[in-house]
Structure formats: structure tokens, C-alpha cells
Design a protein around this motif. Structure first.
Motif, PDB file in Angstrom:
ATOM      1  N   PHE A  49       0.721  -1.174   0.054  1.00  0.00           N
ATOM      2  CA  PHE A  49       0.184  -0.032  -0.056  1.00  0.00           C
ATOM      3  C   PHE A  49       0.883   1.183  -0.010  1.00  0.00           C
ATOM      4  O   PHE A  49       1.870   1.168   0.349  1.00  0.00           O
ATOM      5  N   ARG A  50       0.457   2.297  -0.808  1.00  0.00           N
ATOM      6  CA  ARG A  50       1.176   3.411  -0.604  1.00  0.00           C
ATOM      7  C   ARG A  50       0.253   4.743  -0.655  1.00  0.00           C
ATOM      8  O   ARG A  50      -1.001   4.604  -1.252  1.00  0.00           O
ATOM      9  N   VAL A  51       0.556   5.879  -0.489  1.00  0.00           N
ATOM     10  CA  VAL A  51      -0.125   6.942  -0.193  1.00  0.00           C
ATOM     11  C   VAL A  51      -0.498   7.326  -1.517  1.00  0.00           C
ATOM     12  O   VAL A  51       0.225   7.495  -2.673  1.00  0.00           O
ATOM     13  N   LYS A  52      -2.053   7.696  -2.042  1.00  0.00           N
ATOM     14  CA  LYS A  52      -2.398   7.934  -3.149  1.00  0.00           C
ATOM     15  C   LYS A  52      -1.834   9.312  -3.756  1.00  0.00           C
ATOM     16  O   LYS A  52      -1.560   9.480  -4.942  1.00  0.00           O
ATOM     17  N   ASP A  53      -1.464  10.212  -3.051  1.00  0.00           N
ATOM     18  CA  ASP A  53      -0.928  11.385  -3.205  1.00  0.00           C
ATOM     19  C   ASP A  53       0.265  11.620  -2.773  1.00  0.00           C
ATOM     20  O   ASP A  53       0.461  11.730  -1.486  1.00  0.00           O
ATOM     21  N   PRO A  54       1.305  11.330  -3.594  1.00  0.00           N
ATOM     22  CA  PRO A  54       2.716  11.306  -2.974  1.00  0.00           C
ATOM     23  C   PRO A  54       3.291  12.786  -2.317  1.00  0.00           C
ATOM     24  O   PRO A  54       3.987  12.614  -1.394  1.00  0.00           O
ATOM     25  N   SER A  55       2.603  13.691  -2.680  1.00  0.00           N
ATOM     26  CA  SER A  55       2.958  14.864  -1.923  1.00  0.00           C
ATOM     27  C   SER A  55       2.726  15.142  -0.693  1.00  0.00           C
ATOM     28  O   SER A  55       3.164  16.002   0.010  1.00  0.00           O
ATOM     29  N   LEU A  56       1.753  14.262  -0.299  1.00  0.00           N
ATOM     30  CA  LEU A  56       1.415  14.343   1.230  1.00  0.00           C
ATOM     31  C   LEU A  56       2.390  13.310   2.217  1.00  0.00           C
ATOM     32  O   LEU A  56       2.429  13.618   3.163  1.00  0.00           O
ATOM     33  N   SER A  57       3.131  12.777   1.542  1.00  0.00           N
ATOM     34  CA  SER A  57       4.172  11.745   2.421  1.00  0.00           C
ATOM     35  C   SER A  57       5.501  12.150   1.976  1.00  0.00           C
ATOM     36  O   SER A  57       6.111  12.396   0.731  1.00  0.00           O
TER      37      SER A  57
END
Length: 155
Positions: free
Chosen positions: A44-52
């Protein structure tokens, strides 16, 4: 005088579901592997990479049908916020506290590939070593090595 004003209720927004925050991917065991010989792996990975600050996927190893079902129930449920009000992926990694069933007398090396190969998920090499083997690096087998520090904001 006070009776003329209606008490206004504070509006609270429902928390998003983990499926709103994370993309997931099922990984397939190598061809010919007997069912149950290797774990079921989801990433699983954050849908919006800018949030992580760390957009790489986390991998979760699930070895029983109960674990698989429980993990999907958590994914379908509302997110959990930590003490700072940020979404935590800790509920998705609760299985990391359980020693892996892959401990055996033989070394297992297997490469898992994502079920959908066109979405940028990396291949995963799984190494299982005999119990008590001294290793220079931490083996991927042990579930408690999969947690990464992620920060996901919630507004």
C-alpha cells in the motif's frame, strides 16, 4: 433572552477510509508455489505522494486467511489519527508484532511481482532464513521490518 438563540451543534466531518488514502496492490507468489508455502503479500502507498515524505510502498505479509480478512476490514474502515492529528498506517501493520511463520530449516528466496504490472509498483524479493541465523542485514521475511515512517495530513 438566552432562550431565543438555538444551540448550534458543532459539525464534524467523517474521517476518510483507508481506501481513500492508500492505493493497494496484491503481489503474486512465483508460479508453482503451493498454497500456504509463502505468504500473501499486499503493498500500500499514499495515493497523493505529495502528502508523504516517503512515497515508497509498504509491504504487508499475511499468512492466514484470518489475517487477510482482518487486513481488508481495516483497509475498508475509517482512518486512525495519531496524537498529532495525522493519519497513521499503524493499524495496517499490526501483524508486524507476530513472528513470521516462514521460519524453517531451509532458506527461501522468492520474487513477487505485482498483479497489475503497469502501475509502477516494484517487484519484491522475499528472503526467508533459518531461525537463529546470524545475518548482516535484516531479512525481508520478518514482518516487523516493513514499517516506514509516513506522514499524511488530514484536513
Amino acid at each position: 433572552m438566552f432562550g431565543l438563540f438555538k444551540k448550534q451543534e458543532k459539525k464534524t466531518h467523517p474521517l476518510p477510509k483507508y481506501t481513500d488514502v492508500y492505493d493497494t496492490m496484491l503481489y503474486q507468489a512465483p508460479d508453482g508455489t503451493p498454497k500456504g508455502a509463502l505468504p500473501t503479500i499486499y503493498a500500500f502507498r499514499v495515493k497523493d505522494p505529495s502528502l508523504s515524505p516517503d512515497p515508497r510502498p509498504d509491504f504487508i505479509l499475511l499468512e492466514t486467511e484470518d489475517e487477510i480478512q482482518a487486513w481488508h476490514q481495516v483497509m475498508a474502515g475509517s482512518v486512525v489519527l495519531n496524537s498529532e492529528g495525522l493519519i497513521t498506517d499503524a493499524p495496517l501493520l499490526v501483524w508486524n508484532d507476530i513472528p513470521s511463520l516462514l521460519t524453517s530449516d531451509d532458506e527461501i528466496i522468492a520474487t513477487y511481482f505485482p498483479v497489475r504490472d503497469d502501475e509502477g509498483w516494484p517487484a519484491l524479493a522475499l528472503q526467508a532464513h533459518p531461525f537463529g541465523t546470524a545475518l548482516d542485514i535484516k531479512p525481508a521475511r520478518d514482518r516487523y521490518y516493513f514499517e516506514q515512517n509516513k506522514v499524511v495530513g488530514f484536513m
